[in-house]
Design a protein around this motif. Structure first.
Motif, PDB file in Angstrom:
ATOM      1  N   LYS A   1      38.011  29.110  31.191  1.00  0.00           N
ATOM      2  CA  LYS A   1      36.905  29.851  31.823  1.00  0.00           C
ATOM      3  C   LYS A   1      36.194  28.951  32.851  1.00  0.00           C
TER       4      LYS A   1
ATOM      5  N   SER B   1      38.530  28.139  35.821  1.00  0.00           N
ATOM      6  CA  SER B   1      38.787  29.299  36.696  1.00  0.00           C
ATOM      7  C   SER B   1      37.642  29.469  37.690  1.00  0.00           C
TER       8      SER B   1
ATOM      9  N   ASN C   1      41.258  34.041  35.693  1.00  0.00           N
ATOM     10  CA  ASN C   1      41.454  33.624  34.305  1.00  0.00           C
ATOM     11  C   ASN C   1      42.096  34.745  33.483  1.00  0.00           C
ATOM     12  N   ILE C   2      43.260  34.467  32.910  1.00  0.00           N
ATOM     13  CA  ILE C   2      43.920  35.491  32.102  1.00  0.00           C
ATOM     14  C   ILE C   2      44.140  34.974  30.683  1.00  0.00           C
TER      15      ILE C   2
ATOM     16  N   LEU D   1      42.452  43.818  32.027  1.00  0.00           N
ATOM     17  CA  LEU D   1      41.492  42.712  32.014  1.00  0.00           C
ATOM     18  C   LEU D   1      40.650  42.813  33.273  1.00  0.00           C
ATOM     19  N   LYS D   2      39.338  42.717  33.099  1.00  0.00           N
ATOM     20  CA  LYS D   2      38.461  42.798  34.272  1.00  0.00           C
ATOM     21  C   LYS D   2      37.480  41.648  34.243  1.00  0.00           C
ATOM     22  N   ASN D   3      37.241  41.062  35.401  1.00  0.00           N
ATOM     23  CA  ASN D   3      36.205  40.039  35.484  1.00  0.00           C
ATOM     24  C   ASN D   3      34.912  40.700  35.923  1.00  0.00           C
TER      25      ASN D   3
ATOM     26  N   GLU E   1      32.351  37.130  33.625  1.00  0.00           N
ATOM     27  CA  GLU E   1      32.846  37.211  32.253  1.00  0.00           C
ATOM     28  C   GLU E   1      34.133  38.025  32.240  1.00  0.00           C
ATOM     29  N   GLN E   2      35.112  37.578  31.435  1.00  0.00           N
ATOM     30  CA  GLN E   2      36.322  38.372  31.320  1.00  0.00           C
ATOM     31  C   GLN E   2      36.151  39.421  30.220  1.00  0.00           C
ATOM     32  N   LYS E   3      36.402  40.670  30.588  1.00  0.00           N
ATOM     33  CA  LYS E   3      36.306  41.758  29.607  1.00  0.00           C
ATOM     34  C   LYS E   3      37.682  42.385  29.459  1.00  0.00           C
TER      35      LYS E   3
ATOM     36  N   SER F   1      36.062  43.911  24.057  1.00  0.00           N
ATOM     37  CA  SER F   1      35.976  42.444  24.107  1.00  0.00           C
ATOM     38  C   SER F   1      35.422  41.845  22.805  1.00  0.00           C
TER      39      SER F   1
END
Ligand code: DC
Length: 222
Positions: free
Chosen positions: A20, A23, A30-31, A68-70, A74-76, A85
């Protein structure tokens, strides 16, 4: 293929936190592939489907949409449009996920999705088989390691913060069991890629580990 950083390592090494930070600092998408396996597991749990019910799992996989969405840094993760999440981080999912992640049908579904993301984006992708199976030609491969006891301690403290009440011994036992399933499975077992660079984070702070990882990435970028 764009620039790909593969980070593999066992649970509790700080992979999530480290990727995190990197990235954001290096402008890489970030995956978290573990979150994808967790979402499939959650979908199966919600449908009362066990890891040995292959046909039912295949049906769920046919109708599943994982995204996956940023959002605000924050990655959700979204399962059929629902933000899951938080739900994917419960002890119940923790306990089941390694069994679902061992299935061919599950890996056949998620691996192509992961590869597709790397076609058009500069990414930092974390998981267990990123440097070996998903992106064997990744530009940078890092294997993040850490002692078992330290990993259990970190996970135990993380759980406490989240209000999850599990003893250190329970956490340690669960980590050992999952590690066994992950390393001994037939498809895409969790092993270090021959050409991955190992960083042992047992005695490093998050910041020190980030610095090490960043140094390696920068050396491969130039
Ligand atoms: O990193 P994590 O604990 O969120 O991963 C959840 C589970 O998914 C864990 O049992 C390992 C598995 N996994 C996997 O098999 N392959 C990946 N690329 C990522 C995770």
């Amino acid at each position: 293929m764009a620039f790909v950083v593969a980070i593999d390592g066992p649970a509790g090494t700080g992979k999530g936190t480290i990727t995190k930070i990197i990235s954001k600092r290096m402008n890489l998408l970030n995956i978290d592939t573990g979150a994808m396996y967790r979402s499939v597991t959650l979908a199966c749990i919600r449908n009362n489907v066990a890891p040995n019910e292959e046909k039912k799992i295949e049906k769920i996989l046919d109708n599943i949409d994982i995204e996956l969405k940023n959002m605000d840094g924050e990655q959700k993760i979204f399962l059929n449009g629902e933000d899951v999440s938080k739900e994917i981080r419960t002890p119940e999912v923790d306990e089941q996920v390694a069994k679902f992640a061992a299935l061919k049908s599950v890996r056949d579904k998620l691996t192509p999705i992961q590869r597709k993301i790397g076609e058009n984006n500069n990414i930092i992708m974390e998981g267990r088989d990123i440097g070996t199976v998903v992106f064997p030609n990744a530009d940078v491969k890092i294997f993040l390691d850490c002692s078992l006891e330290e990993r259990a301690k970190r996970r135990y403290l993380q759980n406490l913060k989240k209000g999850i009440n599990e003893s250190y011994d329970e956490v340690l036992k669960a980590i050992i069991e999952r590690h066994k399933l992950e390393t001994e499975r037939k498809i895409a077992p969790f092993i270090k890629a021959n050409d991955a660079i190992t960083i042992d984070s047992t005695n490093l702070t998050i910041q020190e580990t980030v610095n090490e990882v960043e140094k390696i990435i920068k050396s491969k970028m130039s």
